[in-house]
Scaffold this motif. Structure first.
Motif: not given
Lengths: 159, 601
Positions: A13, A15, A17, B68-70, B97, B208, B285-291, B293
């Motif tokens: 996707t 992302c 991760t 930006g963090t995990f 992102s 970050v 689809r997912g943005c940055h760090s997205c779970i 989707e």
């Protein structure tokens, strides 16, 4: 049994991760440039491909390494990196045909996937199973089967 | 410094000067970041009475401390300025992102002041920040602009830009990043256009960091597990996207239909997330760090509307669908693609077309006005055509490019505009869902659902269920959601994370990331503080309780069919209670003791 990292771009996707998981667990900070896996996005097609070391059987990074820092331990399929032996000549970076070995200026070492000693963090973190860690012998089975199914359907339609 | 990078870029476009400033940490602690902190800086730096399209307006691109963090679902940033659409404060937030990349480059925020004499873009590569000529890129649509900026900078740069709509100062123009992600609402794209700023390209290779790793890791793991275990956050949105709401809202009789003439659309199922998944979805689809989707990679093969790209979200599918009386999903998706390419807000674009259709069907505008285009409800081809005309301000599209209020008002009938504070309302009928109507009327950026998403409770039962038709307890509910969301937006988190986590988990994430202890009460109070600050700015800008209203249609004309038949909005019963509970006087002005308690006096 040996396991390999399988990439399923059609499930990815985009992302990142996996990228964050790799950088954060291995280097202790959210710094994508410190990741051993990178995701490339094609925005028009909304398609993403994760890339990491393929653990090549005949690995150019191993062949070119003058000190044995890049090496394969007997009986495994993982190419390992020994930072103590590394002289930072970056020949492995030059040699990898995929660009999957990179030099990190911040930590002054080579970044290359080593499957986290058999428990890859990227796989654990991927929310969509776009990365899998599977037995080498069955790694391609599901993909072959899904194409076989398409053939089957095509032939059935023709027939 | 942890979570925040502690650095801000300030760009004076008039003089071409770029300076770097330390972040005001006292303000950051109280207003968190992104929406809240940029609002505080706008409050301090910009006179609310300026013309929003003048060089005196400032434009903030602001990430949050969690960006930006995990942690899961924290990839967002806000675009903040005075809105040319509403005259109120604008804060439009977007994923992708871009926000995280800005953090990795080392900055919490970029502030643009003044107006460039000729078109420019900003190129940020870690420490190196420069303004460059964009004359050759001016005029291009969003995808081509993105490609050209990458060709001139870095092929992996994250790009935020405007399209033709922003250049032409359309009051409903968006800022787009990574082609398919939008800071859509309140005309932030027009402010960017008014400054001759075509785009920002950013590459960041830094980190970050977090202040209390042990606490942060625990909080991130907990948040991730809770989102994954939630039926909507963990599975529903991935399978069907936000467009799954079409059938849900239609079933409770609150899917605004034909410019809010009704709340039920018999063939809505042809436009829902299930139909989208069956016919057009390539993959989530997912943005940055997205779970979660919820993003939709889609494709339309029907030659009339062919294309490939991102979307639609529920709001877009509803706007171009039920609200225009259209059930042709291919056309709806095409209209969404065009909005992305032209840099138009899908909600305001769709609902302005719905408004034009209403005006046309009622004889207020005729073929003479529209240039021969029959703007009937249900005409999918015309709907798609109007999007193009609006983006380029061609023909009748020119009149529509400033939103439904100005369109309807120009013909003497502003009551046909389904807007609050001149910004179009989204896809939940306030007659069928009482709390959301109170939220629309009081939202600091006008008609908007994402500042107080009471639908979660009133329709979806998350985390608890309240009767959608009652007004009991709704002012309290609206206030809680407005405060929570103000704080959440300011961290850089995605609203959809609340399908799994709430104030407790967000406060824990923020504490772990920053290393500064925020209790849940601190977190909610920060939201209250941000809400009141935005309110104060709006009041100074000349807005008043007279603007805390809904269109008369929703107060007087009952829903005609479906499960909410016969209902009207009871806003006027809820509003005084809302003011009192907020600590405001009868005119909606925050009382001195309220401001004092929030440190705003």
């Amino acid at each position: 049994m040996s396991k390999v990292l399988m990439i399923h771009p059609e499930r990815c996707t985009g992302c990142n991760t996996c990228v964050l998981a790799c950088a954060y667990t291995r280097e202790g900070e959210a710094r994508p440039s410190a990741s051993r896996v990178h995701v490339y996005n094609w925005e028009r097609e909304q398609f993403s491909v994760p890339m990491m070391c393929q653990q090549c059987d005949d690995a150019p990074c191993v062949a070119v390494c003058p000190t044995g820092a890049m090496h394969r331990a007997d009986g495994t399929i993982v190419v390992e990196y020994d930072v103590a032996k590394c002289i930072r000549c970056r020949m492995c970076v030059q040699a990898c045909p995929f660009g999957n070995a990179t030099y990190d200026m911040v930590t002054n070492k080579i970044l290359k996937c080593d499957t986290c000693a058999g428990a890859p963090e990227c796989v654990a973190a991927c929310p969509n199973q776009a990365l899998e860690f599977v037995d080498a012998t069955v790694a391609t089975r599901s993909r072959k089967k899904s194409f076989a199914k398409k053939f089957k359907e095509a032939f059935q339609e023709v027939g | 410094m942890n979570a925040w990078t502690g650095k801000v870029i300030r760009v004076n476009l008039t003089s071409g000067t770029i300076t770097k400033e330390p972040l005001d940490m006292k303000a950051a602690r109280a207003f968190i970041g992104a929406r809240g902190l940029a609002a505080k800086m706008l409050f301090d730096e910009v006179d609310p009475n300026i013309d929003a399209l003048s060089p005196e307006n400032k434009l903030f691109f602001a990430a949050g401390p969690l960006t930006g963090t995990f942690a899961p679902n924290v990839g967002r940033y806000d675009v903040v300025c005075k809105s040319p659409l509403t005259g109120a404060i604008a804060a439009s937030n977007s994923g992708g992102s871009f926000g995280p990349e800005l953090k990795y480059a080392g900055y919490d925020m970029v502030i643009f002041e003044g107006k460039a004499p000729t078109p420019v873009y900003l190129w940020i590569k870690n420490d190196q920040v420069e303004l460059r000529d964009a004359s050759a890129i001016w005029g291009k649509e969003v995808p081509e602009t993105t490609d050209m900026l990458r060709a001139e900078t870095d092929e992996d740069a994250k790009v935020a830009c405007i399209g033709p709509a922003g250049e032409r100062l359309s009051l409903i123009a968006s800022v787009m990043n990574e082609m398919g992600r939008a800071a859509g609402r309140s005309g932030v794209g027009a402010v960017m256009g008014s400054k001759n700023l075509k785009g920002i390209a950013v590459v960041g290779t830094g980190a970050v960091t977090v202040g209390n790793k042990e606490a942060f890791d625990l909080a991130a793991k907990d948040a991730s597990a809770k989102i994954k275990a939630h039926p909507v956050g963990g599975a529903g949105l991935k399978a069907f996207g936000t467009d799954v709401l079409v059938n849900i809202l239609n079933s409770v009789g609150s899917l605004p239909t034909r410019n809010f003439n009704d709340g039920y659309f018999p063939t809505a199922d042809k436009t829902g997330g299930e139909a989208l998944a069956a016919n057009n979805l390539l993959r989530p689809r997912g943005c940055h760090s997205c779970i979660i989707e919820c993003g939709r990679a889609t494709k339309v093969t029907n030659p009339k509307f062919a294309g490939e790209g991102e979307g639609p979200e529920y709001e877009s599918a509803w706007g171009f669908g039920a609200d225009c009386g259209i059930d042709n999903l291919d056309a709806i998706i095409k209209a969404n693609y065009l909005c992305n390419d032209l840099g138009l807000d899908t909600i305001s674009t769709a609902t302005t077309i719905a408004c034009a259709m209403d005006l046309y069907e009622n004889g207020i505008i005729t073929l003479k006005d529209t240039g021969g285009i029959p703007l009937n409800f249900g005409n999918a081809e015309v709907m798609v055509e109007m999007v193009k005309l609006m983006g380029y301000r061609q023909g009748f599209g020119d009149k529509m490019a400033d939103g439904s209020y100005r369109l309807a008002d120009a013909y003497g009938h502003p009551e046909y505009s389904m807007s609050c504070k001149k910004q179009e309302m989204p896809a939940y009928d306030p007659r069928g869902v009482q709390g959301i109507g109170l939220h629309y009327a009081t939202s600091n950026r006008g008609g908007c659902h994402v500042r107080g998403y009471t639908i979660a409770v009133e329709v979806l039962g998350n985390p608890v269920k309240m009767d959608q038709h009652t007004i009991d307890g709704k002012p309290e509910l609206v206030i809680t959601f407005q405060n929570l969301t103000a704080a959440l937006d300011s961290t850089g988190a995605c609203l959809f994370a609340t399908f799994g986590i709430g104030g407790d988990e967000l406060a824990a994430l923020l504490s772990g990331a920053t290393g500064i202890q925020y209790t849940t009460a601190d977190f909610m109070e920060a939201g209250d503080r941000i809400w009141n600050l935005e309110r104060m700015w709006n009041l100074t800008a000349g807005l008043s309780s007279n603007d805390d209203v809904l269109p008369e249609r929703l107060l007087k004309e009952p829903i005609k069919s479906g499960a909410s038949k016969g209902e009207v909005s009871r806003l006027n019963e809820m509003l005084p209670v809302y003011y009192t509970l907020r600590g405001w006087d009868g005119n909606g002005v925050p009382l001195p003791e309220k401001l004092q308690s929030l440190g705003l006096a």
